[in-house]
Design a protein around this motif. Structure first.
Motif, PDB file in Angstrom:
ATOM      1  N   MET A   1       0.842  -1.203   0.000  1.00 48.93           N
ATOM      2  CA  MET A   1       0.000   0.000   0.000  1.00 48.93           C
ATOM      3  C   MET A   1       0.881   1.258   0.000  1.00 48.93           C
ATOM      4  O   MET A   1       1.818   1.355   0.785  1.00 48.93           O
ATOM      5  CB  MET A   1      -0.902  -0.033   1.236  1.00 48.93           C
ATOM      6  CG  MET A   1      -1.926   1.058   1.217  1.00 48.93           C
ATOM      7  SD  MET A   1      -3.105   0.961   2.573  1.00 48.93           S
ATOM      8  CE  MET A   1      -4.553   0.318   1.806  1.00 48.93           C
ATOM      9  N   ASP A   2       0.617   2.218  -0.912  1.00 49.35           N
ATOM     10  CA  ASP A   2       1.374   3.475  -0.935  1.00 49.35           C
ATOM     11  C   ASP A   2       0.725   4.497  -0.013  1.00 49.35           C
ATOM     12  O   ASP A   2      -0.475   4.426   0.252  1.00 49.35           O
ATOM     13  CB  ASP A   2       1.403   4.051  -2.355  1.00 49.35           C
ATOM     14  CG  ASP A   2       2.324   3.252  -3.260  1.00 49.35           C
ATOM     15  OD1 ASP A   2       3.285   2.667  -2.735  1.00 49.35           O
ATOM     16  OD2 ASP A   2       2.064   3.213  -4.476  1.00 49.35           O
ATOM     17  N   ASP A   3       1.547   5.454   0.441  1.00 44.49           N
ATOM     18  CA  ASP A   3       1.031   6.505   1.329  1.00 44.49           C
ATOM     19  C   ASP A   3       0.800   7.803   0.562  1.00 44.49           C
ATOM     20  O   ASP A   3       1.556   8.144  -0.353  1.00 44.49           O
ATOM     21  CB  ASP A   3       2.034   6.774   2.451  1.00 44.49           C
ATOM     22  CG  ASP A   3       2.092   5.613   3.436  1.00 44.49           C
ATOM     23  OD1 ASP A   3       1.068   4.918   3.574  1.00 44.49           O
ATOM     24  OD2 ASP A   3       3.158   5.410   4.040  1.00 44.49           O
ATOM     25  N   LEU A   4      -0.252   8.513   0.962  1.00 45.27           N
ATOM     26  CA  LEU A   4      -0.534   9.844   0.403  1.00 45.27           C
ATOM     27  C   LEU A   4      -0.584  10.817   1.574  1.00 45.27           C
ATOM     28  O   LEU A   4      -1.425  10.689   2.467  1.00 45.27           O
ATOM     29  CB  LEU A   4      -1.891   9.829  -0.321  1.00 45.27           C
ATOM     30  CG  LEU A   4      -2.419  11.192  -0.762  1.00 45.27           C
ATOM     31  CD1 LEU A   4      -1.509  11.800  -1.839  1.00 45.27           C
ATOM     32  CD2 LEU A   4      -3.837  11.078  -1.315  1.00 45.27           C
ATOM     33  N   LEU A   5       0.349  11.775   1.581  1.00 42.14           N
ATOM     34  CA  LEU A   5       0.367  12.761   2.660  1.00 42.14           C
ATOM     35  C   LEU A   5      -0.641  13.870   2.339  1.00 42.14           C
ATOM     36  O   LEU A   5      -0.543  14.514   1.288  1.00 42.14           O
ATOM     37  CB  LEU A   5       1.766  13.366   2.795  1.00 42.14           C
ATOM     38  CG  LEU A   5       1.906  14.368   3.936  1.00 42.14           C
ATOM     39  CD1 LEU A   5       1.905  13.646   5.281  1.00 42.14           C
ATOM     40  CD2 LEU A   5       3.180  15.186   3.779  1.00 42.14           C
ATOM     41  N   VAL A   6      -1.606  14.087   3.216  1.00 39.71           N
ATOM     42  CA  VAL A   6      -2.596  15.138   2.987  1.00 39.71           C
ATOM     43  C   VAL A   6      -2.210  16.317   3.887  1.00 39.71           C
ATOM     44  O   VAL A   6      -2.096  16.159   5.110  1.00 39.71           O
ATOM     45  CB  VAL A   6      -4.026  14.644   3.302  1.00 39.71           C
ATOM     46  CG1 VAL A   6      -5.047  15.714   2.917  1.00 39.71           C
ATOM     47  CG2 VAL A   6      -4.325  13.350   2.543  1.00 39.71           C
ATOM     48  N   VAL A   7      -1.960  17.477   3.265  1.00 38.73           N
ATOM     49  CA  VAL A   7      -1.443  18.620   4.022  1.00 38.73           C
ATOM     50  C   VAL A   7      -2.589  19.281   4.785  1.00 38.73           C
ATOM     51  O   VAL A   7      -3.128  20.310   4.379  1.00 38.73           O
ATOM     52  CB  VAL A   7      -0.721  19.632   3.091  1.00 38.73           C
ATOM     53  CG1 VAL A   7      -0.020  20.703   3.931  1.00 38.73           C
ATOM     54  CG2 VAL A   7       0.283  18.914   2.210  1.00 38.73           C
ATOM     55  N   THR A   8      -2.975  18.643   5.870  1.00 37.28           N
ATOM     56  CA  THR A   8      -4.037  19.164   6.731  1.00 37.28           C
ATOM     57  C   THR A   8      -3.947  18.536   8.114  1.00 37.28           C
ATOM     58  O   THR A   8      -3.363  17.459   8.274  1.00 37.28           O
ATOM     59  CB  THR A   8      -5.435  18.867   6.136  1.00 37.28           C
ATOM     60  OG1 THR A   8      -6.432  19.495   6.932  1.00 37.28           O
ATOM     61  CG2 THR A   8      -5.731  17.385   6.078  1.00 37.28           C
ATOM     62  N   GLN A   9      -4.502  19.241   9.101  1.00 35.55           N
ATOM     63  CA  GLN A   9      -4.633  18.681  10.457  1.00 35.55           C
ATOM     64  C   GLN A   9      -6.088  18.304  10.675  1.00 35.55           C
ATOM     65  O   GLN A   9      -6.447  17.805  11.735  1.00 35.55           O
ATOM     66  CB  GLN A   9      -4.270  19.742  11.524  1.00 35.55           C
ATOM     67  CG  GLN A   9      -2.898  20.336  11.394  1.00 35.55           C
ATOM     68  CD  GLN A   9      -1.813  19.429  11.971  1.00 35.55           C
ATOM     69  OE1 GLN A   9      -2.017  18.228  12.170  1.00 35.55           O
ATOM     70  NE2 GLN A   9      -0.664  20.007  12.238  1.00 35.55           N
TER      71      GLN A   9
END
Ligand code: IMP
Length: 201
Positions: free
Chosen positions: A1-9
């Motif tokens: 599984m690849d990771d997707l960084l979502v720029v949010t808190q």
């Protein structure tokens, strides 16, 4: 599984992204996993500029896929206000209520036919460090009510009458709002792009 960084808190946004990413074998992660302070100034004059600023804030901290978003409400008769100032229309740190009350005040003279408005989301996505940034837009059209109605949602939802409905967004069930929202429309476009491009890998 690849990771997707979502720029949010915002965990709500992470939840929304996770449901889109899961069938694509992608895991949506919030910026807290970086264990670093990530900051940015939302000083752009467009949603696109702000989304790009957020995406660039994690460049150098994360080599994999990343995603950011910027949204707001646009009233053409007010020259596009509140636009990129949506979250701080009544001043820095202002509440949702103060913001929508200011908008109602600014629009007090406008007749029914002049109260058109739309929400916009711009998503910015970069597949890896050297990849070109892709942008995806979603829009929800409607008009501004003369008084707030409904208890749900956030932001300008209590004063936004959605085209095709007799209610404000705040009076719609959350599941219905999530199906038609500007964010979900932009995310559906991202999803199509990911499906096409992940299949090519
Ligand atoms: P953000 O870029 O998603 O943080 O949105 C910026 C601001 O736009 C929010 O603080 C709200 O004032 C407004 N906004 C964005 N999306 C919505 C929505 O779905 N409903 C109501 N207001 C919204």
């Amino acid at each position: 599984m690849d990771d997707l960084l979502v720029v949010t808190q915002n965990l709500g946004k992470i939840r929304e992204m996770s449901s889109i990413c899961a069938p694509l074998a992608l895991r949506a992660l919030p910026i807290s996993i970086l264990n670093k302070t990530v900051s940015w100034q939302e000083e752009g004059s467009t949603f696109r500029e702000n989304a790009l600023t957020k995406l660039n804030a994690v460049q150098g901290l994360w080599a994999g896929a990343s995603l950011s978003d910027d949204s707001g409400l646009v009233v053409p008769k007010l020259g596009g206000e509140p636009g990129v100032y949506s979250s701080r229309y009544a001043g820095e740190g202002s509440s949702d209520k103060a913001n929508f009350e200011k908008l109602l005040h600014e629009m007090r003279e406008l007749k029914a036919g002049d109260r058109d408005a739309f929400f916009v989301t711009c998503l910015a996505y970069r597949a890896h460090l050297d990849a070109k940034v892709q942008f995806f837009y979603g829009c929800l059209t409607g008009r501004i009510a003369c008084a707030p109605e409904g208890q749900g949602g956030f932001g300008y939802d209590p004063i936004f009458l959605v085209d095709g409905y007799q209610q404000t967004l705040a009076a719609l069930p959350e599941s219905e709002k999530n199906k038609i929202s500007h964010r979900s429309r932009a995310m559906q476009k991202l999803k199509k792009f990911l499906i096409k491009n992940l299949l090519k890998k």
